[in-house]
Design an enzyme around this catalytic site. Sequence first.
Site, PDB file in Angstrom:
ATOM      1  N   CYS A  91       6.167  -0.071   7.484  1.00 29.79           N
ATOM      2  CA  CYS A  91       5.752   1.113   6.740  1.00 29.79           C
ATOM      3  C   CYS A  91       6.913   1.548   5.862  1.00 29.79           C
ATOM      4  CB  CYS A  91       5.371   2.230   7.712  1.00 29.79           C
ATOM      5  SG  CYS A  91       4.888   3.756   6.883  1.00 29.79           S
ATOM      6  N   LEU A  92       6.634   1.841   4.601  1.00 25.97           N
ATOM      7  CA  LEU A  92       7.703   2.242   3.685  1.00 25.97           C
ATOM      8  C   LEU A  92       8.378   3.535   4.134  1.00 25.97           C
ATOM      9  CD1 LEU A  92       5.977   1.476   0.254  1.00 25.97           C
ATOM     10  CD2 LEU A  92       7.691   0.089   1.428  1.00 25.97           C
TER      11      LEU A  92
ATOM     12  N   GLN B  94       2.930   9.995   1.273  1.00 31.94           N
ATOM     13  CA  GLN B  94       4.244   9.356   1.350  1.00 31.94           C
ATOM     14  C   GLN B  94       5.140   9.728   0.174  1.00 31.94           C
ATOM     15  OE1 GLN B  94       2.488   5.260   2.190  1.00 31.94           O
ATOM     16  NE2 GLN B  94       4.382   5.149   3.353  1.00 31.94           N
TER      17      GLN B  94
ATOM     18  N   HIS C 181      -4.307   1.564   7.447  1.00 31.59           N
ATOM     19  CA  HIS C 181      -2.939   2.095   7.529  1.00 31.59           C
ATOM     20  C   HIS C 181      -2.775   3.286   6.580  1.00 31.59           C
ATOM     21  CE1 HIS C 181       1.618   1.284   7.736  1.00 31.59           C
ATOM     22  NE2 HIS C 181       1.499   2.169   6.749  1.00 31.59           N
ATOM     23  N   GLU C 182      -3.259   3.122   5.333  1.00 29.89           N
ATOM     24  CA  GLU C 182      -3.094   4.198   4.346  1.00 29.89           C
ATOM     25  C   GLU C 182      -4.002   5.390   4.665  1.00 29.89           C
ATOM     26  OE1 GLU C 182      -0.546   3.820   2.761  1.00 29.89           O
ATOM     27  OE2 GLU C 182      -0.349   1.651   2.905  1.00 29.89           O
TER      28      GLU C 182
ATOM     29  N   GLY D 290       0.840  -1.188   0.000  1.00 30.66           N
ATOM     30  CA  GLY D 290       0.000   0.000   0.000  1.00 30.66           C
ATOM     31  C   GLY D 290       0.879   1.242   0.000  1.00 30.66           C
TER      32      GLY D 290
ATOM     33  N   HIS E 277      -2.348   7.503   7.054  1.00 32.80           N
ATOM     34  CA  HIS E 277      -1.346   8.372   6.425  1.00 32.80           C
ATOM     35  C   HIS E 277      -1.990   9.667   5.928  1.00 32.80           C
ATOM     36  CE1 HIS E 277       2.512   6.393   6.391  1.00 32.80           C
ATOM     37  NE2 HIS E 277       2.035   5.271   5.865  1.00 32.80           N
TER      38      HIS E 277
HETATM   39 ZN    ZN Z   1       2.904   3.436   5.927  1.00 36.57          ZN
END
Ligand code: ZN
Length: 204
Positions: free
Chosen positions: A122-123, A82, A164-165, A77, A168
Site C-alpha cells: 500500500c502506498l 490517500q 483495496h481502494e 491504484g 480506503h
Molecule cells: Zn492502499
Amino acid sequence: MAHEDPIPPRTPEEAEALNDRIDPETRARRDAALKLVRQYGDPVLRSRALEVEQFDERLADEVRRMGRLMHDALGIGLAATQVGVMNRVLVYRVDPEAPVAAVVNPVLEWASEEREPLEEGCLSLPGVLVEVERPVRERGRARDERGEEQLIEASGLEARVLQHEMDHLDGVLILDRTSRDQRKQAMRALREASAGSPPLGVGA
Ligand code: ZN
C-alpha cells in the site's frame, strides 16, 4: 523504459530488487510522489469518504492529478483519501498499457465466495507487504469522472485492486484484513520505516 513495472512485488526481496532496478530519475519521481501520499498514522486514512455529487471540472482535475501521482509512485491504484481528499473517488491501472481508470461512488453488489490470498502493499504503508484474502470476482456499479454510469465487473488482480481502494474509501487498511501475526510484523516494519529507512515497494 522508465515505467516497465506492471507487476507489484510480492515479497520484500522483490520490492528491494525493484528498488535497485529503477533508474534514478524514476526513483526520484516516485519519492516525490510518495511525499504527497498520506502515510499511516494520518487520520484521513481512517475516515470514510463522502459520495461525490458534482461532476465538474474540479473533479476531472482531481482524477487527473491522482492518475499522475499513481503513475509516478509506480502504484497500481490510488484512493482519494490517500491524498487527503474525502471523496469517494479512486483510480487504478492494472495493465500499464491501458489508460488510468477512474471510479467514482463505487458500490459493490456481488462478490464471489471463492477467495484467494495474495500479498498486498500500500502506498500509505511503506515497507509493508501482508497477505490479504479477497473474493476473486466481483460486480458493482459506479460512475466515471463525467458522471456516466459504469458497470464494475472484475476478477483477479483488477478485482483485488478495486477492493483495496474501496476499502480506503471506508477507512479500512490492509492491516485490518490480514492475520494477527502479519499485522504485528507490519507494525514493526512501519516503525522502522518512520525511523528513516526508505519506503519500499509498489502498492495501491
Ligand atoms: Zn492502499
